[in-house]
Design an enzyme around this catalytic site. Structure first.
Site, PDB file in Angstrom:
ATOM      1  N   GLU A 152      -8.369  -3.396  -6.799  1.00 40.98           N
ATOM      2  CA  GLU A 152      -9.118  -3.202  -5.751  1.00 40.98           C
ATOM      3  C   GLU A 152      -8.568  -2.259  -4.801  1.00 40.98           C
ATOM      4  O   GLU A 152      -7.955  -2.601  -3.760  1.00 40.98           O
ATOM      5  CB  GLU A 152      -9.382  -4.376  -4.747  1.00 40.98           C
ATOM      6  CG  GLU A 152      -8.355  -5.409  -4.591  1.00 40.98           C
ATOM      7  CD  GLU A 152      -8.510  -6.710  -4.183  1.00 40.98           C
ATOM      8  OE1 GLU A 152      -9.577  -7.197  -4.422  1.00 40.98           O
ATOM      9  OE2 GLU A 152      -7.706  -7.245  -3.196  1.00 40.98           O
ATOM     10  N   PRO A 153      -8.652  -0.960  -5.070  1.00 44.30           N
ATOM     11  CA  PRO A 153      -8.208   0.182  -4.297  1.00 44.30           C
ATOM     12  C   PRO A 153      -8.884   0.591  -3.108  1.00 44.30           C
ATOM     13  O   PRO A 153     -10.097   0.643  -3.078  1.00 44.30           O
ATOM     14  CB  PRO A 153      -8.144   1.396  -5.438  1.00 44.30           C
ATOM     15  CG  PRO A 153      -9.404   1.016  -6.007  1.00 44.30           C
ATOM     16  CD  PRO A 153      -9.334  -0.403  -6.200  1.00 44.30           C
ATOM     17  N   SER A 186       0.841  -1.301  -0.096  1.00 43.27           N
ATOM     18  CA  SER A 186       0.128  -0.010   0.024  1.00 43.27           C
ATOM     19  C   SER A 186       0.891   1.342  -0.145  1.00 43.27           C
ATOM     20  O   SER A 186       2.094   1.327   0.331  1.00 43.27           O
ATOM     21  CB  SER A 186      -0.831  -0.077   1.166  1.00 43.27           C
ATOM     22  OG  SER A 186      -1.958   0.840   1.142  1.00 43.27           O
ATOM     23  N   GLY A 242      -3.154  -0.594  -3.727  1.00 40.22           N
ATOM     24  CA  GLY A 242      -1.997   0.040  -3.395  1.00 40.22           C
ATOM     25  C   GLY A 242      -1.383   1.274  -3.898  1.00 40.22           C
ATOM     26  O   GLY A 242      -0.518   1.799  -3.541  1.00 40.22           O
ATOM     27  N   CYS A 277      -2.322   8.752  26.618  1.00 37.86           N
ATOM     28  CA  CYS A 277      -1.178   8.443  27.668  1.00 37.86           C
ATOM     29  C   CYS A 277      -0.050   7.662  27.029  1.00 37.86           C
ATOM     30  O   CYS A 277       0.209   6.684  27.569  1.00 37.86           O
ATOM     31  CB  CYS A 277      -1.794   7.717  29.008  1.00 37.86           C
ATOM     32  SG  CYS A 277      -3.345   8.660  29.512  1.00 37.86           S
ATOM     33  N   GLU A 278       0.364   8.283  25.902  1.00 35.01           N
ATOM     34  CA  GLU A 278       1.643   7.699  25.374  1.00 35.01           C
ATOM     35  C   GLU A 278       2.328   8.920  24.653  1.00 35.01           C
ATOM     36  O   GLU A 278       1.851   9.431  23.935  1.00 35.01           O
ATOM     37  CB  GLU A 278       1.041   6.718  23.885  1.00 35.01           C
ATOM     38  CG  GLU A 278       0.264   5.586  24.189  1.00 35.01           C
ATOM     39  CD  GLU A 278       0.732   4.394  24.732  1.00 35.01           C
ATOM     40  OE1 GLU A 278       1.876   4.101  24.134  1.00 35.01           O
ATOM     41  OE2 GLU A 278       0.400   3.484  25.396  1.00 35.01           O
ATOM     42  N   ARG A 323      -2.112   5.910  12.507  1.00 32.07           N
ATOM     43  CA  ARG A 323      -1.053   5.876  11.276  1.00 32.07           C
ATOM     44  C   ARG A 323       0.026   6.338  11.915  1.00 32.07           C
ATOM     45  O   ARG A 323       1.233   5.958  11.789  1.00 32.07           O
ATOM     46  CB  ARG A 323      -1.631   6.338   9.893  1.00 32.07           C
ATOM     47  CG  ARG A 323      -2.784   5.438   9.549  1.00 32.07           C
ATOM     48  CD  ARG A 323      -2.956   6.106   7.920  1.00 32.07           C
ATOM     49  NE  ARG A 323      -2.089   5.634   7.179  1.00 32.07           N
ATOM     50  CZ  ARG A 323      -1.185   6.514   6.645  1.00 32.07           C
ATOM     51  NH1 ARG A 323      -1.529   7.674   6.755  1.00 32.07           N
ATOM     52  NH2 ARG A 323      -0.137   6.260   5.778  1.00 32.07           N
ATOM     53  N   TYR A 336       3.321   3.706  12.140  1.00 29.80           N
ATOM     54  CA  TYR A 336       4.387   3.751  11.165  1.00 29.80           C
ATOM     55  C   TYR A 336       4.775   4.983  10.720  1.00 29.80           C
ATOM     56  O   TYR A 336       5.150   5.156   9.732  1.00 29.80           O
ATOM     57  CB  TYR A 336       4.033   2.604   9.998  1.00 29.80           C
ATOM     58  CG  TYR A 336       2.354   2.663   9.662  1.00 29.80           C
ATOM     59  CD1 TYR A 336       2.130   1.482   9.551  1.00 29.80           C
ATOM     60  CD2 TYR A 336       2.301   3.699   8.762  1.00 29.80           C
ATOM     61  CE1 TYR A 336       0.575   1.398   8.960  1.00 29.80           C
ATOM     62  CE2 TYR A 336       0.759   3.820   8.411  1.00 29.80           C
ATOM     63  CZ  TYR A 336       0.097   2.610   8.309  1.00 29.80           C
ATOM     64  OH  TYR A 336      -1.204   2.569   7.997  1.00 29.80           O
ATOM     65  N   ARG A 388      -7.260   3.253  -0.328  1.00 29.64           N
ATOM     66  CA  ARG A 388      -6.615   4.438  -0.040  1.00 29.64           C
ATOM     67  C   ARG A 388      -6.871   5.487  -1.249  1.00 29.64           C
ATOM     68  O   ARG A 388      -7.173   6.637  -0.683  1.00 29.64           O
ATOM     69  CB  ARG A 388      -5.190   4.313   0.194  1.00 29.64           C
ATOM     70  CG  ARG A 388      -4.336   5.496   0.805  1.00 29.64           C
ATOM     71  CD  ARG A 388      -2.838   4.954   0.922  1.00 29.64           C
ATOM     72  NE  ARG A 388      -2.601   3.798   1.433  1.00 29.64           N
ATOM     73  CZ  ARG A 388      -2.255   4.010   2.713  1.00 29.64           C
ATOM     74  NH1 ARG A 388      -2.451   5.131   3.629  1.00 29.64           N
ATOM     75  NH2 ARG A 388      -1.903   2.618   3.174  1.00 29.64           N
TER      76      ARG A 388
HETATM   77  C1  LIG Z   1      -5.645  -7.842  -0.268  1.00 29.57           C
HETATM   78  C2  LIG Z   1      -5.654  -6.181  -0.351  1.00 29.57           C
HETATM   79  N1  LIG Z   1      -6.520  -5.536  -1.350  1.00 29.57           N
HETATM   80  C3  LIG Z   1      -6.345  -4.186  -1.433  1.00 29.57           C
HETATM   81  C4  LIG Z   1      -5.960  -3.304  -0.441  1.00 29.57           C
HETATM   82  C5  LIG Z   1      -6.256  -2.132  -0.430  1.00 29.57           C
HETATM   83  O1  LIG Z   1      -5.110  -1.105  -0.582  1.00 29.57           O
HETATM   84  P1  LIG Z   1      -4.796   0.070  -0.806  1.00 29.57           P
HETATM   85  O2  LIG Z   1      -5.632   0.809   0.129  1.00 29.57           O
HETATM   86  O3  LIG Z   1      -3.380   0.339  -0.711  1.00 29.57           O
HETATM   87  O4  LIG Z   1      -5.337   0.520  -2.177  1.00 29.57           O
HETATM   88  C6  LIG Z   1      -5.498  -4.112   0.627  1.00 29.57           C
HETATM   89  C7  LIG Z   1      -4.967  -3.083   1.682  1.00 29.57           C
HETATM   90  O5  LIG Z   1      -4.258  -3.557   2.585  1.00 29.57           O
HETATM   91  C8  LIG Z   1      -5.463  -5.399   0.719  1.00 29.57           C
HETATM   92  O6  LIG Z   1      -4.858  -6.071   1.612  1.00 29.57           O
END
Ligand SMILES: Cc1ncc(COP(=O)(O)O)c(C=O)c1O
Length: 439
Positions: free
Chosen positions: A296-297, A215, A253, A367-368, A336, A340, A299
């Site tokens: 399959e986006p 991602s 990704g 509390c961190e 987030r 990371y 983000r």
């Molecule tokens: C199998 C799978 N597909 C799609 C996504 C979506 O990825 P992104 O939000 O980076 O587009 C993820 C995110 O972890 C995933 O694990």
């Protein structure tokens, strides 16, 4: 951008406007007024931006596009995705439940997960979902048993391949390296053997291959390398199993611009590149199959459409060191940065065009010491308790990862459009915090 320069408004979504006094509105709704009316922290989504991004994916990937619900899911989002004609990727029984409860057509749902339980698979199969992306031999055993026992139709399955490539992203976000919990590795014929098993199976139909390499990816090379390896596998399947491959899903990704210095391809540019790379890989490999290329986006649909509003509670300067501007949320509404080291920008939506002449750290209220939302934020030097602060590009993996740490109620979520603010998830109450307790 030089120190003290106003906030870069291009990080905001398409309906964002700033008036002569520097007040920012999104979807025709003034952000400071939203905070006053609905409270803080508040997640605000630009509905036009969400819809436009879904459409851009639908047009750019004629082979299929599913929204990855893990980025941000609620009933209103499920309905928006359904209306915009995308499929929906769910990664747990809970996400499946939300999708079905909100009326999403089961045949357009795809089920993911590296450890799907028998119950999750049963619910998915009996509902008649469109695709199961299988991730292990144990899962195939469970599908065999369920189809035999529940007499449901054999599902269409894609085989999740771990292509063993570097996605050039944060280690926690890289899912396609050899040492990964996801998918069947190409090593030792594990991926090929899974395809053979499904091709010979009476309890599952082989629908194609899948690879999600990670991602927040801003470079082309990782996708290209994965597609190259998938193309080689396709040829082997054709020659040794004697079947063609109908679909290749390249996962999600695509990265987004979080801070002004980031550069990210548009959805259309990304689609053009992966389609070109896939076509070339198929040609080079000499494959007969012409699989449709799907995606399959998550983000890149949700992140740029969302902002978070907080109210400043304290401003504390440690002389010669740092000024902490503490807000009323933190790692419980956006994990987030703590998880990371994710970076964000910040601005004051009542005066976004003011010079940002103070370098401060925006801290959460947990509390961190690691609960820092923006380590080096440029804000106007006159920032005081009571001001509203906004972090842009928080629409993905923010609310979705929210928790009740320190017993903070989760924020409300509002969709804004044409001057109307629609609360789509209400703010949790203190009583909600006791909902599951057994007295
Ligand atoms: C199998 C799978 N597909 C799609 C996504 C979506 O990825 P992104 O939000 O980076 O587009 C993820 C995110 O972890 C995933 O694990």
């Amino acid at each position: 951008m030089s120190a003290g320069a106003p906030f870069d408004l291009s990080l905001l979504s398409r309906t964002a406007r700033v008036d002569d006094t520097g007040r920012v509105s999104i979807g025709g709704c003034d952000l400071t007024a939203l905070a006053d009316d609905l409270g803080t922290p508040l997640y605000v989504y630009d509905e036009d931006e969400l819809r436009a991004r879904c459409r851009e994916y639908r047009v750019s990937f004629p082979g299929g596009a599913a929204y990855a619900g893990k980025a941000f899911l609620c009933a209103a989002m499920v309905r928006l995705v359904a209306e915009e004609g995308l499929d929906l990727d769910v990664a747990s029984g809970g996400e499946l439940h939300v999708a079905l409860a909100a009326g999403f057509p089961a045949e357009r749902v795809h089920l993911h997960g590296n450890n799907k339980s028998t119950d999750e698979l049963r619910r998915a199969l009996t509902a008649g979902i469109g695709q199961v992306i299988v991730d292990s031999g144990d899962e195939l055993d469970r599908i065999d048993a369920l189809v035999a026992k529940e007499s449901c139709d054999p599902p269409d399955v894609l085989v999740r391949i771990n292509p063993g490539v570097d996605a050039h992203t944060h280690e926690y976000l890289a899912t396609g390296v050899v040492d990964s919990k996801f998918g069947f590795p190409l090593l030792d014929d594990l991926a090929f053997d899974a395809v053979v098993r499904i091709a010979d199976s009476a309890t599952a139909r082989f629908g194609g291959l899948h690879a999600h390499i990670g991602s927040q990816i801003l470079r082309r090379e990782g996708f290209a390398a994965a597609l190259e390896r998938l193309a080689a596998l396709i040829v082997r399947i054709e020659r040794e199993v004697g079947i063609e491959v109908d679909e290749v899903n390249i996962g999600g990704g695509l990265g987004v611009r979080y801070v002004a210095s980031d550069e990210a391809p548009t959805i259309a540019q990304h689609a053009a590149l992966v389609r070109e790379d896939f076509g070339a890989a198929i040609e080079r490999a000499g494959a007969d199959s012409r699989p449709r290329l799907s995606t399959e986006p998550g983000r890149s649909i949700a992140a740029p459409a969302g902002v978070t509003l907080y109210r400043v509670g304290t401003v504390k300067t440690i002389p010669g060191l740092r000024t902490y501007v503490s807000v009323d949320g933190g790692m419980s509404d956006n994990a987030r940065p703590a998880l990371y080291g994710a970076q964000y920008e910040a601005f004051v939506p009542s005066r976004a065009t003011a010079p940002r002449d103070a370098l401060v750290t925006i801290a959460g209220k947990h509390c961190e010491q690691g609960d820092l939302l923006v380590r080096d934020a440029e804000l106007p030097g006159d920032i005081v308790p009571g001001d509203v602060v906004c972090t842009p590009v928080t629409g993905a993996y923010g609310y979705a990862m929210a928790s009740n740490y320190n017993k903070l109620p989760r924020p409300a979520v509002v969709f804004v459009r044409d001057g109307v603010a629609r609360v789509v998830v209400r703010r949790e109450t203190f009583d909600d915090l006791l909902r599951s307790d057994v007295f």
